[in-house]
Design an enzyme around this catalytic site. Sequence first.
Site, mmCIF file in Angstrom:
data_model
loop_
_atom_site.group_PDB
_atom_site.id
_atom_site.type_symbol
_atom_site.label_atom_id
_atom_site.label_comp_id
_atom_site.label_asym_id
_atom_site.label_seq_id
_atom_site.Cartn_x
_atom_site.Cartn_y
_atom_site.Cartn_z
ATOM 1 N N ASP A 109 -12.888 -42.932 1.592
ATOM 2 C CA ASP A 109 -13.794 -43.154 2.802
ATOM 3 C C ASP A 109 -13.189 -42.287 4.108
ATOM 4 O O ASP A 109 -12.083 -42.080 4.108
ATOM 5 C CB ASP A 109 -14.186 -44.512 2.905
ATOM 6 C CG ASP A 109 -12.901 -45.437 2.941
ATOM 7 O OD1 ASP A 109 -11.720 -44.964 2.838
ATOM 8 O OD2 ASP A 109 -13.061 -46.766 2.401
ATOM 9 N N GLU A 143 -19.757 -52.751 1.837
ATOM 10 C CA GLU A 143 -19.569 -54.161 2.280
ATOM 11 C C GLU A 143 -20.606 -55.138 1.571
ATOM 12 O O GLU A 143 -21.546 -54.661 0.800
ATOM 13 C CB GLU A 143 -20.203 -54.045 3.596
ATOM 14 C CG GLU A 143 -19.318 -53.196 4.748
ATOM 15 C CD GLU A 143 -18.035 -53.784 5.107
ATOM 16 O OE1 GLU A 143 -17.531 -54.446 4.395
ATOM 17 O OE2 GLU A 143 -17.350 -53.218 6.128
ATOM 18 N N HIS A 202 -14.744 -56.333 -0.169
ATOM 19 C CA HIS A 202 -15.379 -54.996 -0.340
ATOM 20 C C HIS A 202 -14.279 -54.045 -0.872
ATOM 21 O O HIS A 202 -13.218 -54.344 -0.840
ATOM 22 C CB HIS A 202 -15.750 -54.349 1.009
ATOM 23 C CG HIS A 202 -14.596 -54.062 2.133
ATOM 24 N ND1 HIS A 202 -14.628 -54.304 3.416
ATOM 25 C CD2 HIS A 202 -13.349 -53.582 1.976
ATOM 26 C CE1 HIS A 202 -13.666 -53.784 3.933
ATOM 27 N NE2 HIS A 202 -12.788 -53.407 3.130
ATOM 28 N N ASP A 217 -13.405 -59.636 2.907
ATOM 29 C CA ASP A 217 -15.056 -59.829 2.619
ATOM 30 C C ASP A 217 -15.217 -59.502 1.201
ATOM 31 O O ASP A 217 -16.151 -59.470 0.837
ATOM 32 C CB ASP A 217 -15.899 -59.378 3.697
ATOM 33 C CG ASP A 217 -15.927 -57.963 3.613
ATOM 34 O OD1 ASP A 217 -15.217 -57.218 2.691
ATOM 35 O OD2 ASP A 217 -16.841 -57.263 4.310
#
Length: 269
Positions: A67, A143, A138, A136
């Site tokens: 990313d 996400e 990811h 979270d």
Amino acid sequence: MRVIVESDAIGVSRTAARFVADLVRRKPDCVLGLATGSTPLGLYAELIRQNREEGLDFSRVVTFNLDEYVGLDGAHPQSYRCFMQQHLFDQINIDPRHTHVPDGRALDFESHCEQYEKLIRDSGGIDLQVLGIGSDGHIAFNEPGSSLGSRTRLKTLAPETIRDNARFFGSADAVPRLAITMGVGTILESRRCLLLATGSPKAQAISATVEGPVTAQVTASALQLHRDVVVVIDPPAAGWLTRRDYYQHVETSQKLLQSGQWSALNLER
Ligand code: F6R
């Protein structure tokens, strides 16, 4: 899923480096998928050491990063391109033309993302994808709520991720809101995934990934559908796992098998 709980973060980095280095030795022109963030720093330091001291050769290795922040060019100190140059690429004998990081300043994101996927395919696909995990759950910047079949695309960062990454930018306000990220579907096509996590802030996400249901709310849980995933974690990150003894037992059995200690497994030769 194979779960290896090392005694500390250094052990996590060494074990992760062993998986990567074994592949590079076995297949010198392998394709590595790489992650940024705090977690793989020890892995990269160990690979640099092996390159310098043991001649681990990256000259034919090809890499694809997961990313990049949208809006940052590769020279920006917080860009993932810059991170990779600093923490790995500039310190090993990799060919710069073999290193790929999405372009956060691409003019046409849609075609850039399609091109990135094509480049991965044309390189023969990713042999080993290194992954960290967000608090979270990811992987890459997929996400909660991301499609488990998603491909490389533009993604809006979740508030948790902006909060977690504020430490690199000085404040949450300075964190870019968008990123280009490989999709969950892209990651699942890698031949092997190596998921690393250290520290108690990752414990809940690791437990949801390894022992929870497969859900788009925890995109790392999609790794349960992959046939070759190795999770390497330290004891704090393993803190919420309920079947830790079993994972340890599996590792012990594997070692006994490999060293031919059949009788310890109640096997006759
Ligand atoms: C980075 C990436 C992210 C990180 C994750 C954990 O390329 O894809 O998913 O792996 O946010 O980051 P750290 O390791 O900083 O806790």
